[in-house]
Write a protein that holds these residues in place. Structure first.
Motif, PDB file in Angstrom:
ATOM      1  N   LEU A  61     -79.336 -29.207  58.164  1.00 29.65           N
ATOM      2  CA  LEU A  61     -78.401 -28.416  57.662  1.00 29.65           C
ATOM      3  C   LEU A  61     -78.533 -27.215  56.687  1.00 29.65           C
ATOM      4  N   ASP A  62     -79.452 -27.514  55.795  1.00 28.17           N
ATOM      5  CA  ASP A  62     -79.956 -26.300  54.938  1.00 28.17           C
ATOM      6  C   ASP A  62     -80.548 -25.340  55.755  1.00 28.17           C
ATOM      7  N   ASP A  63     -81.641 -25.798  56.476  1.00 33.59           N
ATOM      8  CA  ASP A  63     -82.430 -24.521  57.309  1.00 33.59           C
ATOM      9  C   ASP A  63     -81.165 -23.742  58.259  1.00 33.59           C
ATOM     10  N   TYR A  64     -80.514 -24.636  59.143  1.00 33.97           N
ATOM     11  CA  TYR A  64     -79.586 -23.762  59.801  1.00 33.97           C
ATOM     12  C   TYR A  64     -78.519 -23.040  59.073  1.00 33.97           C
ATOM     13  N   ALA A  65     -78.013 -23.561  57.934  1.00 36.54           N
ATOM     14  CA  ALA A  65     -76.971 -22.812  57.157  1.00 36.54           C
ATOM     15  C   ALA A  65     -77.538 -21.386  56.568  1.00 36.54           C
ATOM     16  N   VAL A  66     -78.728 -21.500  56.167  1.00 39.50           N
ATOM     17  CA  VAL A  66     -79.524 -20.363  55.546  1.00 39.50           C
ATOM     18  C   VAL A  66     -79.751 -19.316  56.618  1.00 39.50           C
ATOM     19  N   GLN A  67     -80.288 -19.915  57.697  1.00 41.37           N
ATOM     20  CA  GLN A  67     -80.496 -19.019  58.823  1.00 41.37           C
ATOM     21  C   GLN A  67     -79.124 -18.279  59.327  1.00 41.37           C
ATOM     22  N   HIS A  68     -78.161 -19.099  59.286  1.00 38.38           N
ATOM     23  CA  HIS A  68     -76.820 -18.501  59.888  1.00 38.38           C
ATOM     24  C   HIS A  68     -76.327 -17.459  58.919  1.00 38.38           C
ATOM     25  N   PHE A  69     -76.301 -18.026  57.571  1.00 40.87           N
ATOM     26  CA  PHE A  69     -75.970 -16.797  56.544  1.00 40.87           C
ATOM     27  C   PHE A  69     -76.639 -15.591  56.592  1.00 40.87           C
ATOM     28  N   LYS A  70     -77.846 -15.588  56.827  1.00 42.70           N
ATOM     29  CA  LYS A  70     -78.709 -14.388  56.768  1.00 42.70           C
ATOM     30  C   LYS A  70     -78.092 -13.497  57.924  1.00 42.70           C
ATOM     31  N   GLU A  71     -78.085 -14.037  58.967  1.00 40.15           N
ATOM     32  CA  GLU A  71     -77.452 -13.363  60.313  1.00 40.15           C
ATOM     33  C   GLU A  71     -76.085 -12.712  60.069  1.00 40.15           C
ATOM     34  N   GLU A  72     -75.252 -13.725  59.514  1.00 39.18           N
ATOM     35  CA  GLU A  72     -73.899 -13.387  59.310  1.00 39.18           C
ATOM     36  C   GLU A  72     -73.832 -12.119  58.342  1.00 39.18           C
ATOM     37  N   GLU A  73     -74.654 -12.207  57.170  1.00 38.10           N
ATOM     38  CA  GLU A  73     -74.594 -10.999  56.344  1.00 38.10           C
ATOM     39  C   GLU A  73     -75.172  -9.878  56.889  1.00 38.10           C
ATOM     40  N   ALA A  74     -75.982  -9.955  57.552  1.00 38.28           N
ATOM     41  CA  ALA A  74     -76.767  -8.837  58.363  1.00 38.28           C
ATOM     42  C   ALA A  74     -75.569  -8.303  59.391  1.00 38.28           C
ATOM     43  N   PHE A  75     -74.994  -8.780  59.883  1.00 37.17           N
ATOM     44  CA  PHE A  75     -73.698  -8.354  60.593  1.00 37.17           C
ATOM     45  C   PHE A  75     -72.934  -7.749  59.885  1.00 37.17           C
ATOM     46  N   MET A  76     -72.164  -8.238  58.908  1.00 36.61           N
ATOM     47  CA  MET A  76     -71.288  -7.717  57.963  1.00 36.61           C
ATOM     48  C   MET A  76     -71.878  -6.302  57.330  1.00 36.61           C
ATOM     49  N   ALA A  77     -73.256  -6.332  56.960  1.00 37.34           N
ATOM     50  CA  ALA A  77     -73.729  -5.202  56.583  1.00 37.34           C
ATOM     51  C   ALA A  77     -73.776  -4.133  57.512  1.00 37.34           C
ATOM     52  N   ALA A  78     -74.089  -4.461  58.720  1.00 31.03           N
ATOM     53  CA  ALA A  78     -74.194  -3.492  59.644  1.00 31.03           C
ATOM     54  C   ALA A  78     -72.668  -2.945  60.227  1.00 31.03           C
ATOM     55  N   THR A  79     -71.878  -3.812  59.953  1.00 31.55           N
ATOM     56  CA  THR A  79     -70.317  -3.154  60.220  1.00 31.55           C
ATOM     57  C   THR A  79     -69.518  -2.662  59.092  1.00 31.55           C
ATOM     58  N   GLY A  80     -70.294  -2.669  58.028  1.00 32.53           N
ATOM     59  CA  GLY A  80     -69.605  -1.993  56.671  1.00 32.53           C
ATOM     60  C   GLY A  80     -68.732  -2.902  56.078  1.00 32.53           C
ATOM     61  N   PHE A  81     -68.617  -3.991  56.062  1.00 29.64           N
ATOM     62  CA  PHE A  81     -67.515  -4.915  55.621  1.00 29.64           C
ATOM     63  C   PHE A  81     -67.738  -4.748  54.285  1.00 29.64           C
ATOM     64  N   PRO A  82     -66.585  -4.502  53.570  1.00 33.31           N
ATOM     65  CA  PRO A  82     -66.618  -4.076  51.993  1.00 33.31           C
ATOM     66  C   PRO A  82     -66.762  -5.146  51.181  1.00 33.31           C
ATOM     67  N   ARG A  83     -66.451  -6.405  51.433  1.00 39.35           N
ATOM     68  CA  ARG A  83     -66.734  -7.669  50.655  1.00 39.35           C
ATOM     69  C   ARG A  83     -67.858  -8.304  50.930  1.00 39.35           C
ATOM     70  N   LEU A  84     -69.036  -7.677  51.201  1.00 32.68           N
ATOM     71  CA  LEU A  84     -70.122  -8.448  51.509  1.00 32.68           C
ATOM     72  C   LEU A  84     -70.735  -9.228  50.252  1.00 32.68           C
ATOM     73  N   ALA A  85     -70.585  -8.484  49.207  1.00 30.53           N
ATOM     74  CA  ALA A  85     -71.101  -9.257  47.966  1.00 30.53           C
ATOM     75  C   ALA A  85     -70.599 -10.610  47.586  1.00 30.53           C
ATOM     76  N   GLY A  86     -69.359 -10.801  47.756  1.00 28.16           N
ATOM     77  CA  GLY A  86     -68.514 -11.841  47.460  1.00 28.16           C
ATOM     78  C   GLY A  86     -68.806 -12.934  48.642  1.00 28.16           C
ATOM     79  N   HIS A  87     -69.145 -12.356  49.782  1.00 26.40           N
ATOM     80  CA  HIS A  87     -69.106 -13.344  50.709  1.00 26.40           C
ATOM     81  C   HIS A  87     -70.669 -13.921  50.665  1.00 26.40           C
TER      82      HIS A  87
END
Length: 159
Positions: A61-87
């Protein structure tokens, strides 16, 4: 009752439902894996699995969640999501909680705590239904292109 019979008779604590879908296929598929891993943890606790199984499941669970979160955050950064820091902070809270529970079991705690299961259930549901919906809506409204465009970000996490 044998271990498998106990698990079969126990209700699931929570499972994937289309109510959680964000209409971003890659993310929805990853969230389904997270729900599956959570269900495996629940089943292991109900069946009173040994420490080795618990540690393996919490590590998965830990390993999968960490990788998922990295990918999700990269997507948010690439799309300019303004609340990335809180997420990102919400993701860090999740990872810290899993790490603390993992350390407790490694240090000799007999089993994962039911408090962890409540935390995971509540966090996962709240996070997807509120925080993840927010960036999905942002993406949908600001980009408005056919398809999710996420394949480049989420192609490494098949399980």
């Amino acid at each position: 009752m044998a271990g498998d019979d106990v698990v079969a008779a126990a209700p699931s604590i929570i499972g994937w439902s289309d109510d959680f879908a964000l209409d971003l296929p890659e993310i929805d598929a990853q969230h389904q894996v997270l729900f599956g891993l959570f269900g495996e943890l629940w089943n292991a606790i109900v069946a009173r699995s040994g420490r080795a199984d618990m540690l393996r499941l919490i590590a998965d669970l830990d390993d999968y969640a960490v990788q998922h979160f990295k990918e999700e955050e990269a997507f948010m950064a690439a799309t300019g999501f303004p609340r990335l820091a809180g997420h990102r902070m919400a993701h860090e809270t999740f990872v810290r909680r899993i790490a603390a529970e993992r350390a407790a079991v490694e240090s000799g705690a007999p089993n994962l705590s039911l408090d962890l299961l409540r935390f995971l259930r509540d966090w996962l549901v709240e996070h997807i239904m509120v925080a993840d919906r927010e960036y999905a809506r942002y993406y949908s409204e600001s980009i408005n292109q056919p398809g999710s465009g996420l394949a480049g970000f989420f192609n490494r996490l098949s399980r």
